[in-house]
Design an enzyme around this catalytic site. Structure first.
Site, PDB file in Angstrom:
ATOM      1  N   HIS A 348       0.804  -1.232   0.000  1.00  0.00           N
ATOM      2  CA  HIS A 348       0.000   0.000   0.000  1.00  0.00           C
ATOM      3  C   HIS A 348       0.827   1.267   0.000  1.00  0.00           C
ATOM      4  CE1 HIS A 348      -3.979  -1.859   0.901  1.00  0.00           C
ATOM      5  NE2 HIS A 348      -3.208  -2.807   1.407  1.00  0.00           N
ATOM      6  N   LYS A 534      -9.147  13.345   4.261  1.00  0.00           N
ATOM      7  CA  LYS A 534      -8.162  12.256   4.283  1.00  0.00           C
ATOM      8  C   LYS A 534      -7.216  12.535   5.433  1.00  0.00           C
ATOM      9  CE  LYS A 534      -7.266  13.581  -0.012  1.00  0.00           C
ATOM     10  NZ  LYS A 534      -7.510  12.299  -0.652  1.00  0.00           N
ATOM     11  N   ARG A 535      -6.369  11.562   5.776  1.00  0.00           N
ATOM     12  CA  ARG A 535      -5.411  11.818   6.829  1.00  0.00           C
ATOM     13  C   ARG A 535      -4.544  13.026   6.488  1.00  0.00           C
ATOM     14  NH1 ARG A 535      -4.895   8.097  11.169  1.00  0.00           N
ATOM     15  NH2 ARG A 535      -3.025   9.246  11.716  1.00  0.00           N
ATOM     16  N   LYS A 540       0.087  14.558   0.994  1.00  0.00           N
ATOM     17  CA  LYS A 540      -1.275  14.775   0.484  1.00  0.00           C
ATOM     18  C   LYS A 540      -1.542  16.251   0.203  1.00  0.00           C
ATOM     19  CE  LYS A 540      -3.075  10.761   3.065  1.00  0.00           C
ATOM     20  NZ  LYS A 540      -3.668   9.804   2.093  1.00  0.00           N
ATOM     21  N   THR A 643      -8.875   6.429  -2.037  1.00  0.00           N
ATOM     22  CA  THR A 643     -10.204   5.841  -2.228  1.00  0.00           C
ATOM     23  C   THR A 643     -11.306   6.874  -2.010  1.00  0.00           C
ATOM     24  OG1 THR A 643      -9.930   4.952   0.016  1.00  0.00           O
ATOM     25  CG2 THR A 643      -9.731   3.395  -1.805  1.00  0.00           C
ATOM     26  N   LYS A 647     -15.095   7.630  -3.887  1.00  0.00           N
ATOM     27  CA  LYS A 647     -16.360   7.877  -3.182  1.00  0.00           C
ATOM     28  C   LYS A 647     -16.961   9.204  -3.616  1.00  0.00           C
ATOM     29  CE  LYS A 647     -14.303   5.366   0.621  1.00  0.00           C
ATOM     30  NZ  LYS A 647     -13.385   5.546   1.758  1.00  0.00           N
TER      31      LYS A 647
END
Ligand code: 26Q
Length: 801
Positions: A348, A534-535, A540, A643, A647
Site C-alpha cells: 500500500h 483524508k489523513r 497529500k 479511495t 467515493k
C-alpha cells in the site's frame, strides 16, 4: 428476508420488554438502538449459521483477509439494507413513534483503523459477502480505536475513543475458539529416534487470544461471512498460575489500542507483539478448522488463501511454516511450497519511512522460533538467488540486512502474488521500488486497483441520488454497478440534470444544517462545496489547498473582484498522527485561516473554511454526498491509490487532481472534459530527483503572488500562528519544499480558477457531475474483489463481471 411491518413491531416491542422491562418512551435512543441491534442480529443469525454449514459441507475454499485495521462504519443501516428490510423497519419504528435516525446516531462507529487501508479492508469484506466468496476478516479487537479529535484553540487534541463502553451489539464472544499465543522463552530442537526434529519451549509467556466474531452480510443474498477480531486475555487453563498485576497489564496492553500512525514505521515492541498476536491466533484457528475438514495437509492451498494486507501481518508466512514443520511434521520443501501457494500480499505504500523494518534482536527475543524460521527462509533465498543473479543483486533482496529484518522482502519472497493498489502504483513497484524483485519474480506482480462498496457510499449515504438514478435507469445497477453507465444516455436530459442539481442542493443543505448545529457557522448551500477529506500528511498537500485559500483571501482583500466570484466553502476533515508535529502545524494553520476568513465581514461570505472535528467513516457519509469538488492533490507518485477520490466521484463531485494513484484510472474513464488536472507528472518529478535541480527559493523569488501568500505565514497577516507559520514557511524555503508545493502552486491556482466559470454554467456542471457518477460503477469493490478471487485467490464467486 421477508418480514411484515406488524411482525417487526411486535418483535421489537418484545425485545424492549425483555431487555429493559420498560416502555418505549422511557428508553434512551442508545437503549433503543441496542434493542433494535439485537433484533437485527437475530434476523441475520440463521443465515450466519447456514453460511458456515454450507461452506463446511462443500469444503469451499476460504479466504482469510489478515489486516491490522478494519473500519467497518456503523452496521445498523447496512445490515438492514443487506437483509432487504430497511424500509420495513424504518416505517415500523415510525409507527411506534421512534425516530430511526436518532437510534442510528446513538451507535458507536468502530474506529479500528487509521484511514484508507482499514476502510479498504472493510469494503473488501462487504464485497466478498456480496459476491458469495467465503471470506473471513482477521484482526485485532482494540479496546480503544483511533483517538477522538478535538480542536482547542485550533490545535488538535487527542481523546481516547472508548467505543466499547456501551458494548457492541454485533459481536459474539467465542471463548471456546480461543488460541494460545506464545511469546519470549527458549526454543529446544531435539532429534528423535527417527531423525525427526521435535520442538519444545521453556519459559514462554503465553497469552490467550479470544475471538469476537461479527457477521458480515452480503447484499440480498443470505450470505453471512465472518470478521474475527482477537482480544488478548490472561490464560485461564494455566494451573493456578499467579499473574502479578504487571503481567496482567502487559497482557491486556496487546489489544488495548490502535497505533494512530498511518505513515511512518514505529519500531516499538508492543506493535510487534500486536502483529504476532493476531497473526498467530488467526493462522492457528485456520489450521484447527482445516484439520476438522479431514483433508490432508498437503492440500491446504486448495482450501485456504491467506491474504496479507500490507506488511503488518507478514509473520503469517513464518507462522504457517512453523505449524507445518513443527506440528504437521512436513519437510521444509513441502511446507514452503504450501506456504507460498497459500499466501499473497498487497503493498500500500512506497514511502520509505513507512516500510516496516524490525531489529533482528527484537524478533529473536520476542518470537524465537519465528526468528529461526525467518533466518532459514533468508538463508535459502540467498543460496538459490546467488547462483542465478550474483551476490550484489541478491543482497539487495535479502530479508535480513545489517541486523534488520525487512518485512516487505519477507512478504514478497513468501507469497505467490504481490499486488499494488492502482496502475501507477503497481508500475512504480515494478520499475522502481521493488524492481529487483520484479526482475526475479515477474509473474508474481500484478495490479488490483482499489474499489469502494457502492452500497455504503451511495445506496446508504445518499438515498436521494440513489432514488433519482433508479427513476431513470431502473434498479439493476444496485447489483451491477457498472450499469451506472446507462446514465450517459441522459446527458442532454435537462430535467434529469436539474433534478440532479436539486438532490445535490438538498444534501448540501443537510450538511450545512449539521455545520450550523455542531460549529455554529452558517454556510451557503449555493456556494461551491470544495472537499478535502483524508489523513493529514505532507505528501497529500493539504498545505497547497490552504495556500490557495490564502491567495484567494488576499485577492479579495486587495482588489475588488468579489462580484465575479461564486461563493466557495472549503471543507477539510483530517486527523494527524499525534507524533507528527508538522502535520499538526498544518492543522493549526488551516484553523487559523478559517478563523480569520470566517470572521472577516469584508469577505461577505464569499469564502468559508470549515474544518470538521473528528473526521471518520460516519462524517464521511455526511460530507461526501454534499461535495461539488473532490481535492486529490497529492504529490505525484506518493498516493498509492486513494479511495476518497472514488467515493466523491460516485456522489457526483468533480475531481481536481494530480495524475497520481487511482486518479489516473478516474481520468481514463471520465476524460479531460469531466476532470480538472494540474501539476507535475511522474517523469517530471523523476527528472527533478535525478538532476537535483529543484530550488523552491527561485519560485518564491519570481512569483510575487505566491510570495505574498507565503509571507502571510510569517508577517502577522494570519493571527495566532507565530511558531507554526515560521516552521511551515521554513519547510517550503529553507528546507526546499520536499513535496513540491511551490512547484505545483501556479498550475493548481489555474485549475482552481476554471471552477467558477464551469460551475456558473449550471447545465455544463451538472453534465460533468453526471458523467462522474456514470463512470464510477467500475470502482465498485465488487469488481476489485472478483479480480482478487480470479487472479490471486483462485476462489469461486457468484457474480458476473
Ligand atoms: C505501521 C507500523 C506501525 C504503526 C502503524 C503502521 C501503519 C498503519 C496504517 C502504517 C500504515 C497504515 C495505513 C496506510 C494506508 O492507509 N495507506 C493507504 O492505503 C489505501 C488503500 O490501499 C490507499 O488508497 C492510500 O493511497 C494509502 O495511503
Amino acid at each position: 428476508m421477508e418480514i411484515s411491518k406488524e411482525h417487526f413491531k411486535k418483535e421489537y416491542s418484545r425485545a424492549l420488554t425483555s431487555l429493559y422491562a420498560s416502555e418505549i418512551q422511557d428508553l434512551t435512543p442508545l437503549e433503543q438502538y441496542i434493542t433494535l441491534g439485537s433484533v437485527v442480529k437475530e434476523y441475520a443469525s440463521q443465515n450466519w449459521m447456514q453460511t458456515k454449514k454450507k461452506n463446511q459441507q462443500s469444503q469451499a475454499k476460504q479466504v482469510y483477509y489478515f489486516s491490522i485495521e478494519f473500519l467497518p462504519g456503523k452496521l445498523l443501516k447496512s445490515n438492514l439494507l443487506n437483509l432487504g428490510i430497511l424500509d420495513t423497519v424504518r416505517e415500523g419504528l415510525a409507527e411506534l413513534g421512534v425516530d430511526f435516525a436518532s437510534l442510528e446516531a446513538a451507535a458507536a462507529d468502530p474506529g479500528l483503523g487509521n484511514g484508507g487501508l482499514g476502510r479498504l479492508a472493510s469494503c473488501f469484506l462487504d464485497s466478498m459477502a456480496t459476491c458469495d466468496i467465503p471470506g473471513n476478516g482477521n484482526g485485532i479487537r482494540y479496546r480503544y480505536g483511533l483517538f477522538k479529535q478535538k480542536f482547542v484553540n485550533g490545535f488538535q487534541v487527542e481523546l481516547p475513543d472508548d467505543w466499547l463502553r456501551h458494548a457492541d451489539v454485533w459481536e459474539t464472544r467465542r471463548e471456546n475458539k480461543a488460541e494460545l499465543v506464545r511469546f519470549f522463552g527458549d526454543v529446544h530442537l531435539e532429534e528423535d529416534e527417527e531423525g525427526v526434529i521435535k520442538v519444545s519451549y521453556s519459559n514462554t509467556e503465553d497469552i490467550l487470544a479470544v475471538p469476537y466474531d461479527t457477521g458480515i452480510l452480503g447484499y440480498e443474498n443470505d450470505t453471512v461471512n465472518n470478521l474475527r477480531l482477537w482480544s488478548a486475555e490472561i490464560p485461564t487453563n494455566a494451573e493456578l498460575e499467579y499473574y502479578p498485576e504487571e503481567r496482567r497489564k502487559s497482557i491486556h496492553s496487546i489489544s488495548e489500542m490502535l497505533y494512530p500512525d498511518d505513515s511512518s514505521y514505529d519500531g516499538r515492541l508492543l506493535r510487534l507483539k500486536q502483529e504476532y498476536f493476531f497473526v498467530s491466533a488467526g493462522v492457528q484457528s485456520i489450521i484447527r478448522y482445516y484439520r476438522r475438514l479431514g483433508v490432508p495437509i498437503e492440500h491446504l492451498a486448495e482450501k485456504v488463501s491467506i491474504h496479507i494486507n500490507d506488511t503488518h501481518p507478514t509473520m503469517c508466512i513464518p507462522e504457517l511454516m512453523r505449524i507445518l514443520l513443527d506440528e504437521e511434521g512436513l519437510s521444509w520443501d513441502a511446507a514452503w511450497t504450501i506456504t507460498m501457494k497459500t499466501c499473497s500480499y498487497t503493498n500500500h505504500t512506497i514511502l520509505a519511512e513507512a516500510l516496516e523494518k524490525w531489529p533482528e534482536r527484537m524478533l529473536s527475543n520476542l518470537v524465537p522460533r519465528i526468528y529461526q524460521i525467518i533466518c532459514e527462509i533468508n538463508r535459502r533465498h540467498l543460496e538459490s538467488m546467488t547462483v542465478l543473479y550474483g551476490a550484489d543483486f541478491t543482497q539487495r533482496t535479502a530479508i535480513i540486512q545489517d541486523g534488520v529484518i525487512h518485512m516487505a522482502n519477507l512478504a514478497i519472497i513468501g507469497s505467490h502474488s504481490v499486488n499494488g493498489v492502482a496502475k501507477l502504483h503497481t508500475d512504480i513497484l515494478k520499475e522502481k521500488a521493488l524492481h529487483d524483485f520484479y526482475l526475479a519474480y515477474p509473474a508474481r506482480f500484478n495490479n488490483k486497483t482499489n474499489g469502494i462498496t457502492h452500497r455504503r457510499w451511495l445506496l446508504l449515504s445518499n438515498e436521494g441520488l440513489s432514488d433519482l438514478i433508479s427513476d431513470y435507469i431502473g434498479t439493476e445497477w444496485k447489483k451491477k454497478p457498472n450499469e451506472l453507465y446507462l446514465l450517459k444516455a441522459f446527458k442532454e436530459d435537462t430535467i434529469l440534470l436539474e433534478k440532479l442539481e436539486q438532490v445535490k442542493l438538498a444534501n448540501k443543505e443537510r450538511f450545512a444544517a449539521y455545520v450550523k448545529e455542531e460549529m455554529g457557522i452558517e454556510i451557503d448551500p449555493n456556494a461551491v462545496f470544495d472537499v478535502q477529506i483524508k489523513r493529514l500528511h505532507a505528501y497529500k498537500r493539504q498545505l497547497l489547498n490552504v495556500l490557495h485559500i490564502i491567495s484567494l483571501y488576499l485577492k479579495l482583500k486587495e482588489t475588488n473582484v468579489e462580484e465575479e466570484m461564486v461563493p466557495r466553502v472549503f471543507i477539510f476533515g483530517a486527523k494527524a498522527a499525534p507524533s507528527y508535529s508538522y502535520a499538526k502545524e498544518i492543522i493549526k494553520l488551516i484553523n487559523a485561516v478559517a478563523d480569520l476568513i470566517n470572521n472577516d465581514a469584508t469577505i461577505d461570505d464569499k469564502i468559508k473554511v470549515i474544518f470538521v472535528e473528528n473526521y471518520g467513516v460516519t462524517l464521511a457519509e455526511k460530507i461526501i454526498p454534499a461535495a461539488d469538488i473532490s481535492e486529490q492533490i497529492s504529490l505525484v507518485t506518493k498516493e498509492a491509490s486513494g479511495t476518497s477520490n472514488m467515493k466523491l466521484m460516485l456522489n457526483g463531485a468533480v475531481t481536481l487532481a494530480t495524475l497520481d494513484g487511482a486518479n489516473v484510472e478516474i481520468h481514463d474513464k471520465v476524460g479531460d472534459e469531466n476532470m480538472l488536472l494540474f501539476g507535475m507528472q511522474d517523469k517530471e518529478l523523476y527528472h527533478f530527483y535525478d538532476s537535483n535541480s529543484y530550488h523552491s527559493q527561485e519560485i518564491y523569488d519570481h512569483n510575487p503572488r505566491l510570495k505574498r501568500c507565503l509571507d502571510a505565514l510569517v508577517d502577522g497577516t494570519i493571527p495566532n500562528i507565530e511558531a507554526e507559520g515560521r516552521e511551515i514557511f521554513d519547510s517550503l524555503l529553507k528546507y526546499n519544499d520536499e513535496y513540491f508545493v511551490l512547484k505545483d502552486y501556479d498550475s493548481y491556482v489555474q485549475a482552481q480558477s476554471r471552477i467558477d466559470g464551469l460551475y456558473r454554467d449550471r447545465k455544463k456542471w451538472n453534465q460533468m457531475s453526471l458523467m462522474n457518477i456514470a463512470n464510477a460503477g467500475e470502482f465498485s469493490s465488487d469488481y476489485t474483489i472478483m479480480h482478487y478471487a480470479d487472479e490471486i485467490w483462485n476462489v469461486n464467486h457468484n457474480k458476473n463481471l
